[in-house]
Design a protein around this motif. Structure first.
Motif, PDB file in Angstrom:
ATOM      1  N   SER A 174       0.831  -1.206   0.000  1.00 46.57           N
ATOM      2  CA  SER A 174       0.000   0.000   0.000  1.00 46.57           C
ATOM      3  C   SER A 174       0.867   1.257   0.000  1.00 46.57           C
ATOM      4  O   SER A 174       2.015   1.236   0.445  1.00 46.57           O
ATOM      5  N   TRP A 175       0.288   2.339  -0.519  1.00 49.45           N
ATOM      6  CA  TRP A 175       1.002   3.614  -0.592  1.00 49.45           C
ATOM      7  C   TRP A 175      -0.022   4.750  -0.620  1.00 49.45           C
ATOM      8  O   TRP A 175      -1.187   4.545  -0.966  1.00 49.45           O
ATOM      9  N   LEU A 176       0.449   5.949  -0.265  1.00 48.97           N
ATOM     10  CA  LEU A 176      -0.415   7.124  -0.259  1.00 48.97           C
ATOM     11  C   LEU A 176      -0.450   7.744  -1.649  1.00 48.97           C
ATOM     12  O   LEU A 176       0.528   7.709  -2.387  1.00 48.97           O
ATOM     13  N   ALA A 177      -1.601   8.364  -1.976  1.00 53.73           N
ATOM     14  CA  ALA A 177      -1.732   9.007  -3.288  1.00 53.73           C
ATOM     15  C   ALA A 177      -2.527  10.295  -3.130  1.00 53.73           C
ATOM     16  O   ALA A 177      -3.397  10.400  -2.272  1.00 53.73           O
ATOM     17  N   ALA A 178      -2.197  11.263  -3.985  1.00 50.65           N
ATOM     18  CA  ALA A 178      -1.130  11.201  -4.977  1.00 50.65           C
ATOM     19  C   ALA A 178      -0.234  12.402  -4.729  1.00 50.65           C
ATOM     20  O   ALA A 178      -0.721  13.522  -4.616  1.00 50.65           O
ATOM     21  N   ALA A 179       1.071  12.152  -4.668  1.00 50.79           N
ATOM     22  CA  ALA A 179       2.004  13.191  -4.257  1.00 50.79           C
ATOM     23  C   ALA A 179       2.623  13.931  -5.437  1.00 50.79           C
ATOM     24  O   ALA A 179       3.730  14.436  -5.322  1.00 50.79           O
ATOM     25  N   ASN A 180       1.919  14.005  -6.567  1.00 48.91           N
ATOM     26  CA  ASN A 180       2.431  14.837  -7.659  1.00 48.91           C
ATOM     27  C   ASN A 180       1.798  16.232  -7.584  1.00 48.91           C
ATOM     28  O   ASN A 180       0.775  16.440  -6.928  1.00 48.91           O
ATOM     29  N   ASP A 181       2.414  17.191  -8.259  1.00 46.34           N
ATOM     30  CA  ASP A 181       1.962  18.581  -8.159  1.00 46.34           C
ATOM     31  C   ASP A 181       0.510  18.745  -8.575  1.00 46.34           C
ATOM     32  O   ASP A 181      -0.238  19.520  -7.969  1.00 46.34           O
ATOM     33  N   LEU A 248       2.503  27.435   1.324  1.00 48.43           N
ATOM     34  CA  LEU A 248       3.475  26.647   0.559  1.00 48.43           C
ATOM     35  C   LEU A 248       4.513  25.991   1.462  1.00 48.43           C
ATOM     36  O   LEU A 248       5.005  24.899   1.153  1.00 48.43           O
ATOM     37  N   ALA A 249       4.833  26.634   2.564  1.00 48.04           N
ATOM     38  CA  ALA A 249       5.793  26.020   3.496  1.00 48.04           C
ATOM     39  C   ALA A 249       5.198  24.747   4.093  1.00 48.04           C
ATOM     40  O   ALA A 249       5.888  23.723   4.232  1.00 48.04           O
ATOM     41  N   GLN A 250       3.921  24.791   4.420  1.00 46.59           N
ATOM     42  CA  GLN A 250       3.247  23.606   4.956  1.00 46.59           C
ATOM     43  C   GLN A 250       3.181  22.510   3.903  1.00 46.59           C
ATOM     44  O   GLN A 250       3.418  21.329   4.190  1.00 46.59           O
ATOM     45  N   ARG A 251       2.852  22.901   2.677  1.00 46.82           N
ATOM     46  CA  ARG A 251       2.806  21.926   1.576  1.00 46.82           C
ATOM     47  C   ARG A 251       4.157  21.258   1.404  1.00 46.82           C
ATOM     48  O   ARG A 251       4.252  20.035   1.290  1.00 46.82           O
ATOM     49  N   ASP A 252       5.224  22.055   1.372  1.00 50.27           N
ATOM     50  CA  ASP A 252       6.558  21.494   1.169  1.00 50.27           C
ATOM     51  C   ASP A 252       6.949  20.566   2.314  1.00 50.27           C
ATOM     52  O   ASP A 252       7.565  19.514   2.092  1.00 50.27           O
ATOM     53  N   ALA A 253       6.588  20.936   3.543  1.00 52.42           N
ATOM     54  CA  ALA A 253       6.898  20.085   4.697  1.00 52.42           C
ATOM     55  C   ALA A 253       6.167  18.749   4.589  1.00 52.42           C
ATOM     56  O   ALA A 253       6.726  17.686   4.915  1.00 52.42           O
ATOM     57  N   ALA A 254       4.921  18.794   4.120  1.00 51.01           N
ATOM     58  CA  ALA A 254       4.149  17.558   3.950  1.00 51.01           C
ATOM     59  C   ALA A 254       4.783  16.670   2.889  1.00 51.01           C
ATOM     60  O   ALA A 254       4.887  15.444   3.063  1.00 51.01           O
ATOM     61  N   VAL A 255       5.216  17.260   1.782  1.00 56.47           N
ATOM     62  CA  VAL A 255       5.832  16.479   0.700  1.00 56.47           C
ATOM     63  C   VAL A 255       7.160  15.885   1.155  1.00 56.47           C
ATOM     64  O   VAL A 255       7.481  14.728   0.835  1.00 56.47           O
ATOM     65  N   ILE A 256       7.942  16.656   1.908  1.00 54.38           N
ATOM     66  CA  ILE A 256       9.218  16.140   2.426  1.00 54.38           C
ATOM     67  C   ILE A 256       8.962  14.949   3.347  1.00 54.38           C
ATOM     68  O   ILE A 256       9.652  13.926   3.276  1.00 54.38           O
ATOM     69  N   ALA A 257       7.946  15.071   4.208  1.00 57.31           N
ATOM     70  CA  ALA A 257       7.613  13.965   5.105  1.00 57.31           C
ATOM     71  C   ALA A 257       7.205  12.734   4.293  1.00 57.31           C
ATOM     72  O   ALA A 257       7.656  11.609   4.570  1.00 57.31           O
ATOM     73  N   TYR A 258       6.374  12.928   3.280  1.00 59.13           N
ATOM     74  CA  TYR A 258       5.963  11.821   2.420  1.00 59.13           C
ATOM     75  C   TYR A 258       7.175  11.150   1.772  1.00 59.13           C
ATOM     76  O   TYR A 258       7.233   9.913   1.661  1.00 59.13           O
ATOM     77  N   SER A 259       8.137  11.957   1.346  1.00 53.40           N
ATOM     78  CA  SER A 259       9.309  11.419   0.635  1.00 53.40           C
ATOM     79  C   SER A 259      10.156  10.509   1.517  1.00 53.40           C
ATOM     80  O   SER A 259      10.967   9.724   1.017  1.00 53.40           O
ATOM     81  N   LEU A 260      10.001  10.611   2.829  1.00 49.82           N
ATOM     82  CA  LEU A 260      10.753   9.757   3.749  1.00 49.82           C
ATOM     83  C   LEU A 260      10.175   8.335   3.827  1.00 49.82           C
ATOM     84  O   LEU A 260      10.863   7.417   4.275  1.00 49.82           O
ATOM     85  N   LEU A 261       8.920   8.192   3.422  1.00 46.13           N
ATOM     86  CA  LEU A 261       8.264   6.897   3.522  1.00 46.13           C
ATOM     87  C   LEU A 261       8.842   5.902   2.518  1.00 46.13           C
ATOM     88  O   LEU A 261       9.330   6.294   1.445  1.00 46.13           O
ATOM     89  N   PRO A 262       8.781   4.609   2.812  1.00 42.81           N
ATOM     90  CA  PRO A 262       9.139   3.621   1.784  1.00 42.81           C
ATOM     91  C   PRO A 262       8.169   3.709   0.614  1.00 42.81           C
ATOM     92  O   PRO A 262       7.066   4.236   0.749  1.00 42.81           O
ATOM     93  N   LYS A 263       8.585   3.200  -0.531  1.00 38.39           N
ATOM     94  CA  LYS A 263       7.736   3.272  -1.724  1.00 38.39           C
ATOM     95  C   LYS A 263       6.399   2.580  -1.510  1.00 38.39           C
ATOM     96  O   LYS A 263       5.385   2.980  -2.078  1.00 38.39           O
ATOM     97  N   SER A 264       6.400   1.540  -0.715  1.00 40.84           N
ATOM     98  CA  SER A 264       5.149   0.878  -0.341  1.00 40.84           C
ATOM     99  C   SER A 264       5.331   0.239   1.011  1.00 40.84           C
ATOM    100  O   SER A 264       6.460  -0.019   1.457  1.00 40.84           O
ATOM    101  N   VAL A 265       4.216   0.001   1.668  1.00 41.44           N
ATOM    102  CA  VAL A 265       4.230  -0.547   3.034  1.00 41.44           C
ATOM    103  C   VAL A 265       3.495  -1.885   3.022  1.00 41.44           C
ATOM    104  O   VAL A 265       2.422  -1.986   2.408  1.00 41.44           O
TER     105      VAL A 265
END
Length: 265
Positions: A174-181, A248-265
């Motif tokens: 499983s993975w979260l969606a969707a983290a594209n712009d 935008l700072a909150q958005r970027d922080a959320a995306v950075i946090a997401y990027s730390l996750l494994p590709k799937s769980v």
């Protein structure tokens, strides 16, 4: 801004030259990523192929003498913007393509069916390529194209306003969606109303999936977006409260946090 007209002969010339660039891209990419979900290259690699051909174009266009690329260069020099785009193709697939004014240029046309030509150029209106306007539309495509079940994201509720979906594949990953712009903008531009709508409509994931996420998230004790508990809807209300412009700072922080996750769980 000049109008853009390609006749059939010019389209063939441009297709030919882009196909040559695509072959160069294939030499690089096929060795790096021979499979996607157990399917051989180029299946599933539309973004990587589009990006590689776009990079090759940037290097080739300044000095090109190829007839097709010269046509492209002429319009770009006149101020027509060649841009990357991601969206829905006939609401059947997600696709990465290039857009030149009113023209759709697909240099990864064979990434669903490898028997199709590598390159396709069509008037944008005829291509049935559109931006994705809602999470409902995204889910409709994802369920059939990715062969996934989709649940509400209650495993990382602090990320749910931005990424309200939890996709679960046939293998249970499983993975979260969707983290594209594009999809982040669906959430942000609606002031998270779109996120609320879809969170309200989806069931929670099975308990086995939730437990796996809880176990995985134990390693992220210093990352609030991954460890905060609560109701996803409350985070939507919190993020949308009294905002007049996107944070935008909150958005970027959320995306950075997401990027730390494994590709799937």
């Amino acid at each position: 801004m000049p109008s853009i007209h390609f006749n059939s002969e010019q389209i063939n010339l441009l297709c030919h030259d882009l196909a040559q660039l695509r072959l160069t891209a294939d030499l690089t990419l096929a060795a790096k990523m021979p499979y996607f979900a157990n399917k051989p290259y180029p299946i599933g690699r539309c973004r990587e192929i589009r990006d590689e051909v776009f990079s090759l174009l940037q290097a080739e266009l300044p000095q090109t003498n190829k007839l097709g690329l010269c046509l492209l260069k002429e319009y770009i020099n006149q101020g027509v913007y060649l841009k990357k785009a991601w969206g829905s193709l006939r609401d059947e697939y997600f696709q990465n393509a290039l857009i030149l004014g009113p023209w759709y240029i697909d240099v990864a046309n064979d990434t669903v069916n490898a028997n199709k030509p590598r390159v396709e150029i069509l008037p944008l209106a005829a291509s049935k390529f559109t931006t994705i306007e809602s999470f409902t539309q995204f889910i409709k495509i994802a369920r059939s194209y990715w062969q996934v079940e989709i649940y509400k994201n209650n495993v990382c509720p602090a990320l749910a306003p931005y990424m309200p979906l939890l996709c679960v594949g046939n293998n249970g990953a499983s993975w979260l969606a969707a983290a594209n712009d594009d999809m982040l903008n669906v959430a942000i531009n609606s002031n998270f109303e779109e996120s609320k709508l879809i969170l309200n409509s989806l069931p929670p994931p099975p308990n086995s999936i939730i437990k796996r996420w809880r176990d995985t998230l134990l390693q992220f004790t210093a990352q609030n977006y991954l460890t905060h508990k609560g109701d996803p809807m409350e985070y939507c209300r919190l993020y949308s409260h009294n905002t007049t412009r996107p944070n935008l700072a909150q958005r970027d922080a959320a995306v950075i946090a997401y990027s730390l996750l494994p590709k799937s769980v």
